[in-house]
Design an enzyme around this catalytic site. Sequence first.
Site, short mmCIF file in Angstrom:
data_model
loop_
_atom_site.label_atom_id
_atom_site.label_comp_id
_atom_site.label_asym_id
_atom_site.label_seq_id
_atom_site.Cartn_x
_atom_site.Cartn_y
_atom_site.Cartn_z
N SER A 122 0.86 -1.18 0.00
CA SER A 122 0.00 0.00 0.00
C SER A 122 0.89 1.23 0.00
CB SER A 122 -0.89 -0.02 1.25
OG SER A 122 -1.65 1.17 1.34
N LYS B 167 -3.02 5.13 -2.69
CA LYS B 167 -4.07 5.93 -2.05
C LYS B 167 -4.48 7.04 -3.00
CE LYS B 167 -4.10 3.96 2.07
NZ LYS B 167 -5.31 3.35 2.66
N GLU C 18 -11.12 0.60 -3.42
CA GLU C 18 -11.39 0.33 -2.01
C GLU C 18 -12.05 1.54 -1.34
OE1 GLU C 18 -7.92 -1.15 -0.01
OE2 GLU C 18 -8.81 -1.02 1.98
N ASP D 68 -13.68 -1.77 3.15
CA ASP D 68 -12.75 -1.85 4.29
C ASP D 68 -13.51 -1.31 5.51
OD1 ASP D 68 -10.76 -1.34 6.21
OD2 ASP D 68 -9.38 -0.34 4.87
N LYS E 185 -9.57 -7.04 8.02
CA LYS E 185 -8.57 -6.72 9.05
C LYS E 185 -9.15 -7.26 10.34
CE LYS E 185 -7.24 -2.33 6.85
NZ LYS E 185 -7.47 -0.87 6.85
O1 OSB Z 1 -7.22 1.87 4.51
O2 OSB Z 1 -6.08 0.11 4.38
C1 OSB Z 1 -6.23 1.23 4.84
C2 OSB Z 1 -3.15 2.26 6.85
C3 OSB Z 1 -3.74 2.89 7.92
C4 OSB Z 1 -5.11 2.99 7.97
C5 OSB Z 1 -5.89 2.48 6.93
C6 OSB Z 1 -5.31 1.85 5.87
C7 OSB Z 1 -3.92 1.76 5.80
C8 OSB Z 1 -3.20 1.18 4.68
C9 OSB Z 1 -1.80 0.71 4.92
O3 OSB Z 1 -3.61 1.14 3.55
C10 OSB Z 1 -1.67 -0.77 4.96
C11 OSB Z 1 -0.32 -1.15 5.53
O4 OSB Z 1 0.68 -0.92 4.85
O5 OSB Z 1 -0.27 -1.66 6.66
MG MG Z 2 -8.38 0.70 3.23
#
Ligand code: OSB
Ligand code: MG
Length: 370
Positions: free
Chosen positions: A135, A163, A213, A238, A262
Amino acid sequence: MRIERVEVRELALPLVHPFETSFGRTTGKEFLLVTAHADGLTGLGECVADRDPFYLPETNGTVWHVLEEFLVPLLLRLDLHHPREVLPALARVRGHEMAKAALEMAVWELWSRRDGVPLGRLLGGSKTQVEAGVSVGLQEDEATLLRKVEGEIAAGYRRLKVKIKPGRDVGLVRALRERFGGVPLMVDANSAYTLDDIARLRELDVFGLMMIEQPLAWDDVVDHAALQRELRTPICLDESVRSADDARHALDLGACGVINIKAGRVGGFLSSLAIHDLCRARGVPVWCGGMLESGIGRLANVHLQTLPGFSLPGDTSASARYFEEDLVDPPVTVSADGLIAVPTGPGIGHEVVWSRVERATRRRAGWTLG
Ligand code: OSB
Ligand code: MG
């Protein structure tokens, strides 16, 4: 098994690079680590809450409060026959999934140590390696993003997520496609759009993204269903899925074609397994998300992904992308072809370096049976 003691610590670890999403920028990781103690063993549960409620409503402060006042007293009263019993026993407390998850996951981890098996085995998984994706946060400019993504492709990652937010979306994706062709690519908006942005989001359809997402509100499935009817690209939820019932509602409504699991967001492993099983029965792919976890939570994510329904690479990448020095030894590493080997020892399977945990600890508390 009776849990004899629960401890919680607040830890602070500097991040090697700041991580920016549509909801904010993080320069350091501040999180709670829960430990459950019984029979001379310690189980670990890393909480996914942050200092602030910008991703979801819980914070380190609310988690601490709800653990101390409600969840830990409930847990210490139980005589457990399986870690599956933990989450239902906490059901009287509404919401607070991150707090419940940290406690529940500590009990699963403890249980797998007690049984001398890898955590993934206890969860019902069997893969010996899992596919790593990455990510990539919002960057200062397009050139920086392209350079970052190039590095991650070279590092072997099997799926790239970038992102996006309004104004930094279609142009970025076009530039990525022009430069890197048909690499497995997806975007994550962290709830930065509304239904007024349908035309903009439809422009993304031509790029063959694996998924988009969480484009819409963190607590919505109805608008996501309306949006999904207008898009060819699958929506992945998510934030909007915080329980197995949320997942069922989303699928029944047609709000998504993929779910990001998650464990820390959905109340823990029991709920993750329920979402996994539901999606598998309906032919919906799932993958494992990440929350910039330390090696402790990162390895828990690796173990969860050993289940068969995790058919897409997730957001679990190498410790070194986040931390100079991780809390586990060895740190989590990714092979040149984008795979993470699943540890074979008991529990999470890598040693916790307690001296580093101590050094990162800002405050702590513990509660004992009786
Ligand atoms: O939306 O998946 C998400 C990190 C912090 C909060 C939300 C998100 C994320 C990431 C990072 O996308 C995922 C990672 O590298 O751990
Ligand atoms: Mg996310």
